[in-house]
Design a protein around this motif. Structure first.
Motif, PDB file in Angstrom:
ATOM      1  N   LEU A 305       0.818  -1.214   0.000  1.00 47.05           N
ATOM      2  CA  LEU A 305       0.000   0.000   0.000  1.00 47.05           C
ATOM      3  C   LEU A 305       0.851   1.263   0.000  1.00 47.05           C
ATOM      4  CD1 LEU A 305      -2.864  -0.994   2.459  1.00 47.05           C
ATOM      5  CD2 LEU A 305      -3.095  -0.485   0.023  1.00 47.05           C
ATOM      6  N   ASN A 306       2.106   1.124   0.385  1.00 50.56           N
ATOM      7  CA  ASN A 306       3.011   2.272   0.401  1.00 50.56           C
ATOM      8  C   ASN A 306       3.780   2.410  -0.912  1.00 50.56           C
ATOM      9  OD1 ASN A 306       4.088   4.468   1.957  1.00 50.56           O
ATOM     10  ND2 ASN A 306       6.028   3.350   2.070  1.00 50.56           N
ATOM     11  N   SER A 307       3.501   1.539  -1.853  1.00 49.18           N
ATOM     12  CA  SER A 307       4.206   1.520  -3.124  1.00 49.18           C
ATOM     13  C   SER A 307       3.835   2.718  -3.994  1.00 49.18           C
ATOM     14  CB  SER A 307       3.888   0.224  -3.866  1.00 49.18           C
ATOM     15  OG  SER A 307       4.248   0.297  -5.225  1.00 49.18           O
ATOM     16  N   GLU A 308       4.734   3.078  -4.888  1.00 51.42           N
ATOM     17  CA  GLU A 308       4.449   4.131  -5.854  1.00 51.42           C
ATOM     18  C   GLU A 308       3.287   3.740  -6.771  1.00 51.42           C
ATOM     19  OE1 GLU A 308       8.028   4.485  -8.160  1.00 51.42           O
ATOM     20  OE2 GLU A 308       8.039   2.354  -8.671  1.00 51.42           O
ATOM     21  N   ALA A 309       3.029   2.441  -6.872  1.00 52.46           N
ATOM     22  CA  ALA A 309       1.980   1.944  -7.758  1.00 52.46           C
ATOM     23  C   ALA A 309       0.655   1.727  -7.047  1.00 52.46           C
ATOM     24  CB  ALA A 309       2.429   0.641  -8.411  1.00 52.46           C
ATOM     25  N   ALA A 310       0.532   2.169  -5.813  1.00 51.73           N
ATOM     26  CA  ALA A 310      -0.719   2.037  -5.063  1.00 51.73           C
ATOM     27  C   ALA A 310      -1.357   3.419  -4.923  1.00 51.73           C
ATOM     28  CB  ALA A 310      -0.465   1.409  -3.694  1.00 51.73           C
ATOM     29  N   ASN A 311      -2.122   3.804  -5.921  1.00 51.11           N
ATOM     30  CA  ASN A 311      -2.736   5.129  -5.964  1.00 51.11           C
ATOM     31  C   ASN A 311      -4.227   4.965  -6.228  1.00 51.11           C
ATOM     32  OD1 ASN A 311      -0.060   6.600  -6.046  1.00 51.11           O
ATOM     33  ND2 ASN A 311       0.092   5.381  -7.912  1.00 51.11           N
ATOM     34  N   PHE A 312      -5.047   5.293  -5.245  1.00 47.67           N
ATOM     35  CA  PHE A 312      -6.475   5.009  -5.334  1.00 47.67           C
ATOM     36  C   PHE A 312      -7.268   6.303  -5.453  1.00 47.67           C
ATOM     37  CE2 PHE A 312      -4.323   1.711  -2.886  1.00 47.67           C
ATOM     38  CZ  PHE A 312      -4.541   0.643  -3.748  1.00 47.67           C
ATOM     39  N   VAL A 313      -8.233   6.296  -6.358  1.00 43.47           N
ATOM     40  CA  VAL A 313      -9.045   7.474  -6.659  1.00 43.47           C
ATOM     41  C   VAL A 313     -10.493   7.028  -6.854  1.00 43.47           C
ATOM     42  CG1 VAL A 313      -7.112   8.684  -7.747  1.00 43.47           C
ATOM     43  CG2 VAL A 313      -8.640   7.278  -9.154  1.00 43.47           C
ATOM     44  N   THR A 314     -11.381   7.988  -6.985  1.00 42.53           N
ATOM     45  CA  THR A 314     -12.773   7.706  -7.305  1.00 42.53           C
ATOM     46  C   THR A 314     -13.248   8.510  -8.507  1.00 42.53           C
ATOM     47  OG1 THR A 314     -13.380   7.082  -5.037  1.00 42.53           O
ATOM     48  CG2 THR A 314     -15.160   7.831  -6.463  1.00 42.53           C
ATOM     49  N   ASP A 315     -12.847   9.761  -8.602  1.00 40.19           N
ATOM     50  CA  ASP A 315     -13.295  10.647  -9.672  1.00 40.19           C
ATOM     51  C   ASP A 315     -12.946  10.056 -11.046  1.00 40.19           C
ATOM     52  OD1 ASP A 315     -13.910  12.687 -11.409  1.00 40.19           O
ATOM     53  OD2 ASP A 315     -12.861  14.254 -10.299  1.00 40.19           O
ATOM     54  N   PRO A 316     -13.943   9.734 -11.868  1.00 39.00           N
ATOM     55  CA  PRO A 316     -13.649   9.133 -13.175  1.00 39.00           C
ATOM     56  C   PRO A 316     -12.907  10.063 -14.120  1.00 39.00           C
ATOM     57  CG  PRO A 316     -15.980   9.694 -13.002  1.00 39.00           C
ATOM     58  CD  PRO A 316     -15.387   9.888 -11.630  1.00 39.00           C
ATOM     59  N   ARG A 317     -12.996  11.359 -13.892  1.00 42.73           N
ATOM     60  CA  ARG A 317     -12.327  12.294 -14.799  1.00 42.73           C
ATOM     61  C   ARG A 317     -10.796  12.219 -14.689  1.00 42.73           C
ATOM     62  NH1 ARG A 317     -17.059  15.078 -13.458  1.00 42.73           N
ATOM     63  NH2 ARG A 317     -18.252  15.765 -15.287  1.00 42.73           N
ATOM     64  N   GLU A 318     -10.306  11.616 -13.628  1.00 40.60           N
ATOM     65  CA  GLU A 318      -8.857  11.509 -13.465  1.00 40.60           C
ATOM     66  C   GLU A 318      -8.221  10.568 -14.481  1.00 40.60           C
ATOM     67  OE1 GLU A 318      -6.994  11.381  -9.755  1.00 40.60           O
ATOM     68  OE2 GLU A 318      -8.645  12.284  -8.626  1.00 40.60           O
ATOM     69  N   ILE A 319      -9.025   9.730 -15.131  1.00 42.72           N
ATOM     70  CA  ILE A 319      -8.456   8.778 -16.087  1.00 42.72           C
ATOM     71  C   ILE A 319      -8.920   9.034 -17.520  1.00 42.72           C
ATOM     72  CG2 ILE A 319      -8.201   6.992 -14.328  1.00 42.72           C
ATOM     73  CD1 ILE A 319     -10.695   5.631 -15.525  1.00 42.72           C
ATOM     74  N   VAL A 320      -9.684  10.092 -17.727  1.00 42.77           N
ATOM     75  CA  VAL A 320     -10.261  10.337 -19.052  1.00 42.77           C
ATOM     76  C   VAL A 320      -9.188  10.597 -20.102  1.00 42.77           C
ATOM     77  CG1 VAL A 320     -11.631  11.979 -20.389  1.00 42.77           C
ATOM     78  CG2 VAL A 320     -12.494  11.126 -18.218  1.00 42.77           C
ATOM     79  N   ASP A 321      -8.180  11.394 -19.768  1.00 40.42           N
ATOM     80  CA  ASP A 321      -7.197  11.805 -20.767  1.00 40.42           C
ATOM     81  C   ASP A 321      -6.408  10.639 -21.350  1.00 40.42           C
ATOM     82  OD1 ASP A 321      -7.998  14.393 -20.419  1.00 40.42           O
ATOM     83  OD2 ASP A 321      -6.285  14.997 -19.179  1.00 40.42           O
ATOM     84  N   ASP A 322      -6.146   9.608 -20.542  1.00 41.68           N
ATOM     85  CA  ASP A 322      -5.325   8.505 -21.023  1.00 41.68           C
ATOM     86  C   ASP A 322      -6.135   7.295 -21.475  1.00 41.68           C
ATOM     87  OD1 ASP A 322      -2.768   9.645 -20.741  1.00 41.68           O
ATOM     88  OD2 ASP A 322      -2.818   9.318 -18.582  1.00 41.68           O
ATOM     89  N   THR A 323      -7.444   7.354 -21.335  1.00 41.29           N
ATOM     90  CA  THR A 323      -8.271   6.236 -21.787  1.00 41.29           C
ATOM     91  C   THR A 323      -8.236   6.039 -23.305  1.00 41.29           C
ATOM     92  OG1 THR A 323      -9.728   6.304 -19.859  1.00 41.29           O
ATOM     93  CG2 THR A 323     -10.635   5.341 -21.862  1.00 41.29           C
ATOM     94  N   PRO A 324      -8.161   7.104 -24.133  1.00 43.94           N
ATOM     95  CA  PRO A 324      -8.103   6.876 -25.585  1.00 43.94           C
ATOM     96  C   PRO A 324      -6.957   5.968 -26.018  1.00 43.94           C
ATOM     97  CG  PRO A 324      -8.620   9.164 -25.149  1.00 43.94           C
ATOM     98  CD  PRO A 324      -8.290   8.547 -23.815  1.00 43.94           C
ATOM     99  N   LEU A 325      -5.834   6.017 -25.314  1.00 43.23           N
ATOM    100  CA  LEU A 325      -4.722   5.134 -25.650  1.00 43.23           C
ATOM    101  C   LEU A 325      -5.155   3.676 -25.558  1.00 43.23           C
ATOM    102  CD1 LEU A 325      -1.067   5.449 -24.457  1.00 43.23           C
ATOM    103  CD2 LEU A 325      -2.255   3.289 -24.161  1.00 43.23           C
TER     104      LEU A 325
END
Length: 354
Positions: A305-325
């Motif tokens: 949970l302390n890893s750089e790869a453990a990043n938790f969010v809820t807002d769907p807009r946080e992933i919109v920009d990279d979803t087209p890839l």
């Protein structure tokens, strides 16, 4: 890896009975605050939530383990697909699930197939790390980029072998993007073997059948604590801000017909996100219990949970920009019949109601 023990029908019935009792006994919580008494009379009596106990679906794991679904204004039946022969997509397609915790790539495929659901929340971002066995990692440390691949092939007489989850997975698409766009190494010049899941990928890396992979937590932590001969090559957050991973897909019958209940569900989701961030020690205990303390002891879960790869969010807009890839990747791999427009994958309405 062990993905946890699915709840038995008896346990699910017991949980539903307990939730019903709590509400009849006058439990308040979210339902009372949101004025959902009338909603529960006019809305569904029960919703079904499907997930696997993995980091990209941490919110579902925590809500289920902590009994937080009891606070909803309707009964909740949870389906743990960790050891199920039926996939979450199959179950959702049959209409058995109201909420599904899946990866962004399955969510894109669901849209392509016309399944009645949309992404209403993100679960995590930048959740993947590229690691290599020391035989390749040492070449990478000396010469990042294509030179490292050439040096390895000259030394070993073969290309670098990557192992990944299936071609429809987030990891598979992300690996190809990293190789081609960030490293400048044509994916065709390496060997990429798609395997059935995280467990086989981990075993391939430990046994030396694979030289590198793209993995998420807690797998990297488990390997590191077991002194596996691996080293970090890169992290998704270094080249992609908001790299999507796990998402929450909600059925149209819940989103459209019961918007207040949909928002109520996402309020719990957001509270679970905050809990993981603000109470990592307690969250680690729940994660360990869900995945299995033999596979992931509490101290290992806390480290993950302390890893750089453990990043938790809820807002769907946080992933919109990279979803087209990932929409492009699924089309290129012919996992979708056409390129899906990222805008068609999301519904921001339930989250905005918060």
């Amino acid at each position: 890896m062990d993905l946890g023990r699915p709840k038995s029908p008896r346990e699910r019935a017991s949980n539903a009975t307990r939730r019903r009792y709590l509400r009849l006994a006058g439990g308040s919580g979210i339902a009372g605050l949101a004025g959902c008494t009338a909603l529960s009379r006019s809305g569904p009596d029960e919703i079904t939530v499907g997930y696997k106990p993995m980091f990209p679906f941490l919110q579902a794991l925590l809500l289920d383990e902590r009994g937080e679904f009891d606070r909803l204004s309707v009964d909740v039946e949870t389906e743990n697909f960790g050891e199920s022969g039926l996939t979450i997509m199959q179950s959702f397609g049959r209409g058995d699930l109201d909420v599904a915790f899946v990866g962004i790539t399955p969510a894109i495929v669901m849209q392509d197939r016309g399944l009645p659901g949309k992404v209403v929340a993100a679960n995590n971002v930048e959740g993947f790390v590229f690691v290599g066995r020391d035989s390749f990692a040492e070449r990478w440390a000396d010469h990042e980029g294509p030179v490292a691949f050439d040096a390895f092939e000259e030394e070993r007489g073969r290309p670098v072998e990557f192992a990944t989850p299936p071609e429809s997975s987030v990891a598979y698409v992300l690996l190809h993007h990293w190789l081609e766009t960030m490293v400048g190494q044509p994916p065709a010049d390496v060997d990429v073997t798609a395997m059935s899941g995280a467990g086989p990928v981990r075993q391939a890396l430990v046994s030396g059948e694979a030289d590198a992979t793209c993995i998420m937590e807690p797998i990297r932590t488990i390997l590191t604590r077991a002194d596996a001969p691996i080293s970090r090559l890169a992290w998704a957050g270094e080249f992609m801000s908001g790299q999507p991973g796990g998402v929450t897909v909600m059925h149209d019958r819940l989103r459209n017909d019961h918007p207040d209940l949909a928002a109520e569900f996402l309020e719990l989701h957001e509270e679970a996100t905050a809990f993981a961030t603000e109470n990592p020690d307690e969250a680690a205990e729940h994660v360990s219990n869900a995945i299995g303390s033999g596979t992931l002891p509490p101290e290992a879960a806390r480290e993950a949970l302390n890893s750089e790869a453990a990043n938790f969010v809820t807002d769907p807009r946080e992933i919109v920009d990279d979803t087209p890839l990932f929409c492009d990747g699924m089309a290129d791999l012919e996992r979708t019949e056409a390129r899906i427009d990222a805008e068609d994958v999301f519904d921001f309405g339930p989250y905005d109601r918060l």
